[in-house]
Every structure is written in structure tokens, then in C-alpha cells.
Design an enzyme around this catalytic site. Sequence first.
Site, PDB file in Angstrom:
ATOM      1  CG  MET A 131      -0.254   0.178   2.564  1.00 32.00           C
ATOM      2  SD  MET A 131      -1.412   0.130   3.950  1.00 32.00           S
ATOM      3  CE  MET A 131      -1.804  -1.622   4.000  1.00 32.00           C
ATOM      4  CD  GLU A 177      -9.031  -7.460   8.505  1.00 29.35           C
ATOM      5  OE1 GLU A 177      -9.417  -7.839   9.629  1.00 29.35           O
ATOM      6  OE2 GLU A 177      -9.306  -8.067   7.465  1.00 29.35           O
ATOM      7  CD  GLU A 200      -1.464  -7.548  12.007  1.00 31.26           C
ATOM      8  OE1 GLU A 200      -2.030  -6.991  11.042  1.00 31.26           O
ATOM      9  OE2 GLU A 200      -1.916  -8.554  12.573  1.00 31.26           O
TER      10      GLU A 200
END
Length: 284
Positions: free
Chosen positions: A179, A194, A203
Site C-alpha cells: 500500500m 485491519e 503489524e
Amino acid sequence: LRLWDSCSSLWYSSLTVYVTTTIRYHFIISGERWPGEDNYLVYAQYLSYLSNKSPIFTTEEEYEKPYFDYLQMPLQPLQDHLESNTYEVFEKDPVKYQEYENAVREALVDKYRQKDKVTIMVVGAGRGPLVECSMRAALAAEKKIKLYAVEKNPNAIKTLTYLQKRRWGSDVELVFCDMRDFCPDEKADILVSELLGSFGDNELSPECLDGAQRFLADDGISIPSSYTSFLSPLSSSKLYQGVQAFGDLQHFETPYVVQFHNASVLAPSKPVFTFNHPLVRHHF
């Protein structure tokens, strides 16, 4: 659990139901046998009866039960490509995806009521549950959307490609990249992710979403928009023994993911750090 000669005792009955509800258990039936009678069978039958009286678990409790007081290492999906079966465990969550769907629907209805078509980008799409949440939300809100699914994991990309061919068609545009490297021709009205992990940042959600913020419209929103991690001390002999079994100091200093069950929280939790998205940068 050792039972003596008063199998009908209310205290033992309550204890047995509690044990069968909260922990993994084995029963040991001991004592003198009555001559000429198989009285152990009577005890076994009664224990079976009490076990069947255990409360029925809710869907959420059934999902959590295998993880009660179980030490798990936090996942690192930015570093490691998750396997399909790991995604499958995530997708069984009975609460999270319904709340995501509610959030997207409310955003479409409240913020974008006057806009003809809303651009939604799901970053870190995995095997597609957030994509389908967004599609259901748009249908419920009676709103047209343009939907992007951005994912870098080749294991998940296979599933996304299959779903696009079989179910989504041209309604979803698949983008296979990190991304932070994505350069779309248009900006997103809603950014859905998420990436929180178990500690809110393990994460690398803050770093990834800050990198993705450049293709979010100036008045765009992120779902989630903020998250806070909390700490509190607790005592658990079961967890202590689990860590102690490794036999070194390193594991006592390692963060674990645990669904606490047989543990005592010693003090109220306190906020540690909060992240907000989109990040507002102040220039001096």
C-alpha cells in the site's frame, strides 16, 4: 478433581459445572468399592450428567475457547506472508466484520449522502472480507461505490483473483502491491484497513497507514480512525508456568497474544499510546 462419597452434594455439583465450563479437566474417581456393586459406574454417569449441564457457549465464546490462556507469538504480516489457514481463523471472528460493515454504511449515509459515487480503498485486503463488508454496506446504504482492494501477499492474491472472477467482477479493482507503493489515479473517500494486530501497532499499522494517507482525499476518512493500547498488571499461574517451561529469560521478556481466562487482573488498565488516522501534520 477428586470426588468422595457425596456425589449428590450441591457444592460438588456446582464445582463440577464450573470446572467443565472454565478449564480442561480430567475426573479421578477413587474410594472403596461396595461389595457386589459397580458403584463407580454411578459416579461416572452422574459426572456425565453434570458435564451436560454446562452452559452453552455463545458463538463468540466458541470462537475464543481454543485460545483461552494459550501463549501465541504476535503475527508479522508485513514481514511474513500469512498462510491461507491463518486468514481463515481471522475470518471466523463473529463481531469484527459486522462492526466494519456498520461503520462503512454509516460513513456512506452520514458523510457522503450527497455524493453520487464514493471511492473506497481496502488496504491490506487479505482474502477479501473487508471488500465484501464494504459491498454489503454500499448495498444497504443504496450508494454507488468504486472499490479498490490493495494486497501484497501472493497467498491472498490467489483468493482475491478467484473472487473477482466468480463473484465481484468489475465492481472491484484489484491492486497487487504494498500500500505504501500504491499510486492511484484518484483519491479515496474512505480508507478501510485491519492492520491493528494484537497490540495496536505490531503489524505496523501506524507506519503503513501514514504511508497510504497520501492517496486519501483531504476530507476523506479512515476506518478505523483511531486506536488506543492499554496496559494492566495481572496474575496467572497457568501463563507463568507456560512461559517458565521455555527455561530462559528471553521468553519472560517476549510479548504474547493471549485470550485471558484463568487470570486475575490486579489493577484497572491505563492507556499507553494512541494513533489517529488520517494523521494531521502541523507545520511551524
